[in-house]
Scaffold this motif. Structure first.
Motif, PDB file in Angstrom:
ATOM      1  N   ALA A  82      65.083  15.318  81.539  1.00 11.35           N
ATOM      2  CA  ALA A  82      64.706  14.317  80.890  1.00 11.35           C
ATOM      3  C   ALA A  82      63.337  14.831  80.808  1.00 11.35           C
ATOM      4  O   ALA A  82      62.899  14.816  79.936  1.00 11.35           O
ATOM      5  CB  ALA A  82      64.451  12.883  80.469  1.00 11.35           C
ATOM      6  N   LEU A  83      62.737  14.457  82.129  1.00  9.30           N
ATOM      7  CA  LEU A  83      61.307  14.438  82.459  1.00  9.30           C
ATOM      8  C   LEU A  83      60.658  15.862  81.859  1.00  9.30           C
ATOM      9  O   LEU A  83      59.752  16.526  81.995  1.00  9.30           O
ATOM     10  CB  LEU A  83      60.824  14.268  84.476  1.00  9.30           C
ATOM     11  N   CYS A  84      61.247  16.565  82.519  1.00  8.66           N
ATOM     12  CA  CYS A  84      61.369  18.376  82.248  1.00  8.66           C
ATOM     13  C   CYS A  84      60.548  18.878  80.493  1.00  8.66           C
ATOM     14  O   CYS A  84      60.336  19.449  80.384  1.00  8.66           O
ATOM     15  CB  CYS A  84      62.324  19.486  82.557  1.00  8.66           C
ATOM     16  N   VAL A  85      62.359  17.847  79.618  1.00  9.57           N
ATOM     17  CA  VAL A  85      61.258  17.867  78.522  1.00  9.57           C
ATOM     18  C   VAL A  85      60.572  16.953  78.193  1.00  9.57           C
ATOM     19  O   VAL A  85      59.825  18.251  77.236  1.00  9.57           O
ATOM     20  CB  VAL A  85      63.013  16.853  77.900  1.00  9.57           C
ATOM     21  N   GLU A  86      60.157  16.421  78.707  1.00  8.87           N
ATOM     22  CA  GLU A  86      58.845  16.022  78.495  1.00  8.87           C
ATOM     23  C   GLU A  86      57.322  16.880  78.070  1.00  8.87           C
ATOM     24  O   GLU A  86      56.763  16.427  78.148  1.00  8.87           O
ATOM     25  CB  GLU A  86      58.759  14.187  78.984  1.00  8.87           C
ATOM     26  N   GLN A  87      57.760  17.112  79.683  1.00 15.55           N
ATOM     27  CA  GLN A  87      56.819  17.950  80.245  1.00 15.55           C
ATOM     28  C   GLN A  87      56.728  18.879  79.657  1.00 15.55           C
ATOM     29  O   GLN A  87      55.413  19.720  79.401  1.00 15.55           O
ATOM     30  CB  GLN A  87      57.083  18.098  81.852  1.00 15.55           C
ATOM     31  N   ALA A  88      57.485  19.709  79.162  1.00 13.34           N
ATOM     32  CA  ALA A  88      58.073  21.212  78.334  1.00 13.34           C
ATOM     33  C   ALA A  88      56.466  21.052  77.033  1.00 13.34           C
ATOM     34  O   ALA A  88      56.228  21.865  76.234  1.00 13.34           O
ATOM     35  CB  ALA A  88      58.936  21.806  78.089  1.00 13.34           C
ATOM     36  N   ALA A  89      57.391  19.344  76.646  1.00 16.38           N
ATOM     37  CA  ALA A  89      56.803  18.776  75.095  1.00 16.38           C
ATOM     38  C   ALA A  89      55.170  19.207  75.430  1.00 16.38           C
ATOM     39  O   ALA A  89      54.112  19.980  73.954  1.00 16.38           O
ATOM     40  CB  ALA A  89      57.158  17.475  74.721  1.00 16.38           C
ATOM     41  N   LEU A  90      54.839  18.298  76.470  1.00 17.47           N
ATOM     42  CA  LEU A  90      53.507  17.936  77.071  1.00 17.47           C
ATOM     43  C   LEU A  90      52.674  19.341  76.531  1.00 17.47           C
ATOM     44  O   LEU A  90      51.249  19.911  76.021  1.00 17.47           O
ATOM     45  CB  LEU A  90      53.201  17.285  77.212  1.00 17.47           C
ATOM     46  N   ARG A  91      52.663  20.072  77.256  1.00 22.66           N
ATOM     47  CA  ARG A  91      52.794  21.415  78.323  1.00 22.66           C
ATOM     48  C   ARG A  91      52.315  22.177  76.722  1.00 22.66           C
ATOM     49  O   ARG A  91      51.299  22.983  76.546  1.00 22.66           O
ATOM     50  CB  ARG A  91      53.712  22.521  78.770  1.00 22.66           C
ATOM     51  N   LEU A  92      53.868  22.450  75.652  1.00 23.03           N
ATOM     52  CA  LEU A  92      53.627  22.791  74.430  1.00 23.03           C
ATOM     53  C   LEU A  92      52.476  22.404  73.253  1.00 23.03           C
ATOM     54  O   LEU A  92      51.669  23.239  72.871  1.00 23.03           O
ATOM     55  CB  LEU A  92      54.580  22.988  73.725  1.00 23.03           C
ATOM     56  N   LYS A  93      52.139  21.104  73.678  1.00 20.68           N
ATOM     57  CA  LYS A  93      51.220  20.697  72.789  1.00 20.68           C
ATOM     58  C   LYS A  93      49.911  20.531  72.957  1.00 20.68           C
ATOM     59  O   LYS A  93      48.456  21.204  71.894  1.00 20.68           O
ATOM     60  CB  LYS A  93      51.389  18.886  72.737  1.00 20.68           C
ATOM     61  N   ALA A 141      52.922   9.801  76.441  1.00 25.25           N
ATOM     62  CA  ALA A 141      52.343   8.868  77.736  1.00 25.25           C
ATOM     63  C   ALA A 141      53.272   8.156  77.187  1.00 25.25           C
ATOM     64  O   ALA A 141      54.661   7.149  77.178  1.00 25.25           O
ATOM     65  CB  ALA A 141      51.043   9.099  77.742  1.00 25.25           C
ATOM     66  N   LEU A 142      53.094   7.358  75.666  1.00 28.70           N
ATOM     67  CA  LEU A 142      54.373   6.772  75.131  1.00 28.70           C
ATOM     68  C   LEU A 142      55.053   7.172  74.669  1.00 28.70           C
ATOM     69  O   LEU A 142      56.290   5.977  74.447  1.00 28.70           O
ATOM     70  CB  LEU A 142      53.204   5.796  73.528  1.00 28.70           C
ATOM     71  N   LEU A 143      55.768   7.749  74.498  1.00 28.95           N
ATOM     72  CA  LEU A 143      57.018   8.486  74.382  1.00 28.95           C
ATOM     73  C   LEU A 143      57.650   7.969  75.680  1.00 28.95           C
ATOM     74  O   LEU A 143      59.242   8.032  75.777  1.00 28.95           O
ATOM     75  CB  LEU A 143      56.831   9.444  73.665  1.00 28.95           C
ATOM     76  N   HIS A 144      56.811   8.473  76.913  1.00 29.22           N
ATOM     77  CA  HIS A 144      57.603   8.153  78.618  1.00 29.22           C
ATOM     78  C   HIS A 144      58.566   6.887  78.340  1.00 29.22           C
ATOM     79  O   HIS A 144      59.485   6.637  78.509  1.00 29.22           O
ATOM     80  CB  HIS A 144      57.069   9.441  79.272  1.00 29.22           C
ATOM     81  N   LEU A 145      57.895   5.968  78.013  1.00 29.94           N
ATOM     82  CA  LEU A 145      57.784   4.852  78.218  1.00 29.94           C
ATOM     83  C   LEU A 145      59.143   4.142  76.735  1.00 29.94           C
ATOM     84  O   LEU A 145      60.075   3.492  77.401  1.00 29.94           O
ATOM     85  CB  LEU A 145      56.501   3.855  78.235  1.00 29.94           C
ATOM     86  N   GLN A 146      58.708   5.078  75.526  1.00 27.64           N
ATOM     87  CA  GLN A 146      59.326   3.902  74.409  1.00 27.64           C
ATOM     88  C   GLN A 146      61.207   5.112  74.961  1.00 27.64           C
ATOM     89  O   GLN A 146      62.137   4.358  74.926  1.00 27.64           O
ATOM     90  CB  GLN A 146      58.877   5.242  73.307  1.00 27.64           C
ATOM     91  N   ILE A 147      61.684   6.297  75.000  1.00 30.19           N
ATOM     92  CA  ILE A 147      62.831   6.903  75.720  1.00 30.19           C
ATOM     93  C   ILE A 147      63.524   6.036  76.415  1.00 30.19           C
ATOM     94  O   ILE A 147      64.953   5.980  77.267  1.00 30.19           O
ATOM     95  CB  ILE A 147      62.770   7.844  75.327  1.00 30.19           C
ATOM     96  N   ARG A 148      62.562   5.263  78.196  1.00 28.20           N
ATOM     97  CA  ARG A 148      62.844   4.498  79.089  1.00 28.20           C
ATOM     98  C   ARG A 148      62.943   3.304  78.655  1.00 28.20           C
ATOM     99  O   ARG A 148      63.429   2.335  79.657  1.00 28.20           O
ATOM    100  CB  ARG A 148      62.349   5.530  80.829  1.00 28.20           C
ATOM    101  N   SER A 149      63.025   2.509  77.546  1.00 27.69           N
ATOM    102  CA  SER A 149      63.419   1.444  76.937  1.00 27.69           C
ATOM    103  C   SER A 149      62.255   0.308  78.164  1.00 27.69           C
ATOM    104  O   SER A 149      62.974  -1.272  77.662  1.00 27.69           O
ATOM    105  CB  SER A 149      64.640   0.633  77.338  1.00 27.69           C
ATOM    106  N   ARG A 150      60.828   0.880  78.671  1.00 26.18           N
ATOM    107  CA  ARG A 150      60.127   0.021  78.769  1.00 26.18           C
ATOM    108  C   ARG A 150      59.054  -0.445  77.212  1.00 26.18           C
ATOM    109  O   ARG A 150      57.876  -0.223  77.725  1.00 26.18           O
ATOM    110  CB  ARG A 150      59.114   0.732  79.794  1.00 26.18           C
ATOM    111  N   PHE A 151      59.550  -1.158  76.776  1.00 28.04           N
ATOM    112  CA  PHE A 151      58.536  -1.582  75.510  1.00 28.04           C
ATOM    113  C   PHE A 151      57.623  -1.870  76.139  1.00 28.04           C
ATOM    114  O   PHE A 151      56.527  -3.123  75.498  1.00 28.04           O
ATOM    115  CB  PHE A 151      59.313  -1.977  74.586  1.00 28.04           C
ATOM    116  N   SER A 152      57.618  -3.414  77.113  1.00 25.08           N
ATOM    117  CA  SER A 152      56.207  -4.243  77.781  1.00 25.08           C
ATOM    118  C   SER A 152      55.119  -3.379  78.156  1.00 25.08           C
ATOM    119  O   SER A 152      53.667  -3.765  77.854  1.00 25.08           O
ATOM    120  CB  SER A 152      56.878  -4.757  78.678  1.00 25.08           C
ATOM    121  N   HIS A 153      56.190  -2.331  78.780  1.00 25.53           N
ATOM    122  CA  HIS A 153      54.562  -1.047  79.138  1.00 25.53           C
ATOM    123  C   HIS A 153      53.447  -0.679  78.278  1.00 25.53           C
ATOM    124  O   HIS A 153      52.984  -0.233  77.902  1.00 25.53           O
ATOM    125  CB  HIS A 153      54.927  -0.311  79.785  1.00 25.53           C
TER     126      HIS A 153
END
Length: 440
Positions: A82-93, A141-153
């Motif tokens: 899952a983190l690989c997908v997020e990092q791939a997205a960030l690199r593409l951006k 960064a916000l998406l990383h927290l959202q998909i892990r349900s860390r809504f307070s963070h």
């Protein structure tokens, strides 16, 4: 207990966004008193470019693709993938944004002369590029927290970003007031780069150890697979949002080339007020968007959509009636004398933005999830007529003419989209599968 937790999670996400939306409205209304129409037009044009580069063109589409892929890996206890997908997205951006920024910065002088109609505003393009890049990173960064349900963070990070941004701008306004120093658009816009940068630093301080440990557990094959998955899923979503974003921002950029920057300022000054209903619709979407697909497959979406749409359309009718009745006092209270012409823009755009508010919670999400190609076709059908109307009307009628064209196109798209969405919701998944191919 579970219901309370869900309500609390929604509050953590919605509260900072509502605060940010309110602060943005207050800021823009305040700047009407600080800027001339020309300077407000420059500021609004740069802000529109930031939104287009950071979210509209590709950022939102890539994030939606991550939302579709990463939770599946997390459900299978594949946190590293899952983190690989997020990092791939960030690199593409970053790769796309770096290419766009290089082109804009190399051509900053002629672009500034063409779009901003000034020779001394090339530095604003550098600020736009930097702010767009920071916004893209913060979104990941916000998406990383959202998909892990860390809504307070998530809420703390978003609130920190909002506080830095509008607190910094408030400080600038206070210093200019105390020293009588003239306020320039760059002095405000730079905080759209500084604030997300500071929030990113906070995110890294909070999560650096966790990110490093997960990154070490993934190899080159995992990263290549994640990038391939991401590009495959982003396809039609990217195309849909790109076409929609370009179509929705076309009026401002056309005005910059067809009229004076003063007319751009009059138009965007009115647009600032008229867009308030869209913010309300987006906040409702935070609550209702997650219900779309479960209700659709359970055969309950039509009833929910019907009830919500009736309630929203009634609220819009009452709201527009109140604005028309109290138009004089509202205009005097909100608009400075030099922006008096923006009042006609507000009244013209308001039916479109009220209609848009009724689509944000359910209609747009439903169509985007089940058949984004429909939205592309709709935009492509309407765009040539809108473009021709702008070229014909805007040079003669200025800001009000642009508002008429934009509002007419927006209302037509909203009515067509809601009619199709209601019909598909009524007939259910079987009819949709027969009439169009659903995206995987």
């Amino acid at each position: 207990m579970k219901s309370f937790r869900s309500i609390l999670d929604v509050a953590w996400v919605a509260a900072p966004k509502a605060l940010g939306g309110l602060a943005m409205v207050v800021l823009n209304v305040s700047l009407l008193s600080w800027f001339t129409p020309e300077f407000f037009g420059i500021y609004a044009l740069c802000l529109t470019a930031m939104v287009l580069l950071s979210e509209g063109m590709f950022g939102a589409a890539i994030d939606l693709a991550v939302l579709r892929l990463a939770p599946l890996h997390l459900a299978q206890a594949q946190d590293a993938q899952a983190l690989c997908v997020e990092q791939a997205a960030l690199r593409l951006k970053m790769q796309v944004m770096a290419g766009v920024s290089l082109v804009l910065c190399l051509g900053s002088v002629p672009i500034s002369r063409l779009m901003l109609q000034r020779n001394d505003s090339a530095h604003l393009l550098f600020i736009v590029c930097l702010a767009s890049m920071m916004a893209l990173v913060l979104g990941s960064a916000l998406l990383h927290l959202q998909i892990r349900s860390r809504f307070s963070h998530y809420g703390v990070l978003d609130f920190t970003h909002t506080t830095f941004k509008y607190g910094g701008i408030a400080l600038v306004l206070y210093m200019c007031h105390q020293t009588a120093w003239p306020l320039s658009p760059g002095m405000v816009l730079i905080w759209f780069a500084i604030a997300p940068g500071l929030a990113i630093v906070l995110f890294l301080l909070m999560n650096s150890r966790q990110l490093n440990s997960r990154q070490r557990s993934s190899g080159p094959e995992d990263r290549a697979l994640a990038r391939a998955e991401l590009i495959k899923q982003a396809g039609w979503i990217l195309a849909t949002l790109l076409v929609s974003a370009l179509a929705n921002k076309l009026d401002v950029f056309l005005m910059a080339t067809l009229t004076t920057m003063e007319q751009v300022g009059i138009f965007t000054g009115g647009q600032t007020i008229a867009n308030i209903p869209l913010l309300l619709g987006s906040y409702l979407g935070i609550v209702l968007n997650p219900k779309v697909m479960p209700y659709f497959h359970a055969g309950k979406l039509f009833r929910l959509m019907r009830d919500v749409q009736i309630m929203l359309w009634l609220a819009c009718a009452v709201g527009y009636g109140l604005v028309v009745c109290f138009y004089g006092p509202i205009k005097e209270l909100i608009l400075p004398e030099r922006f008096a012409a923006s009042g006609d823009v507000i009244l013209t755009l308001l039916p479109m933005t009220l209609a848009g508010m009724t689509s944000y919670p359910l209609t747009l999400a439903f169509l985007l999830f089940v058949c984004p190609r429909l939205l592309i076709r709709m935009e492509c059908w309407i765009l040539p007529f809108t473009l021709c109307a702008d070229v014909w009307i805007v040079p003669h009628y200025g800001a009000w003419g642009a508002a008429v064209v934009t509002a007419s196109a927006g209302v037509i798209k909203t009515v067509v989209a809601q009619w199709i969405a209601l019909r598909w919701a009524f007939n259910g998944p079987g009819d949709l599968m027969a009439s169009t191919k659903m995206d995987d």
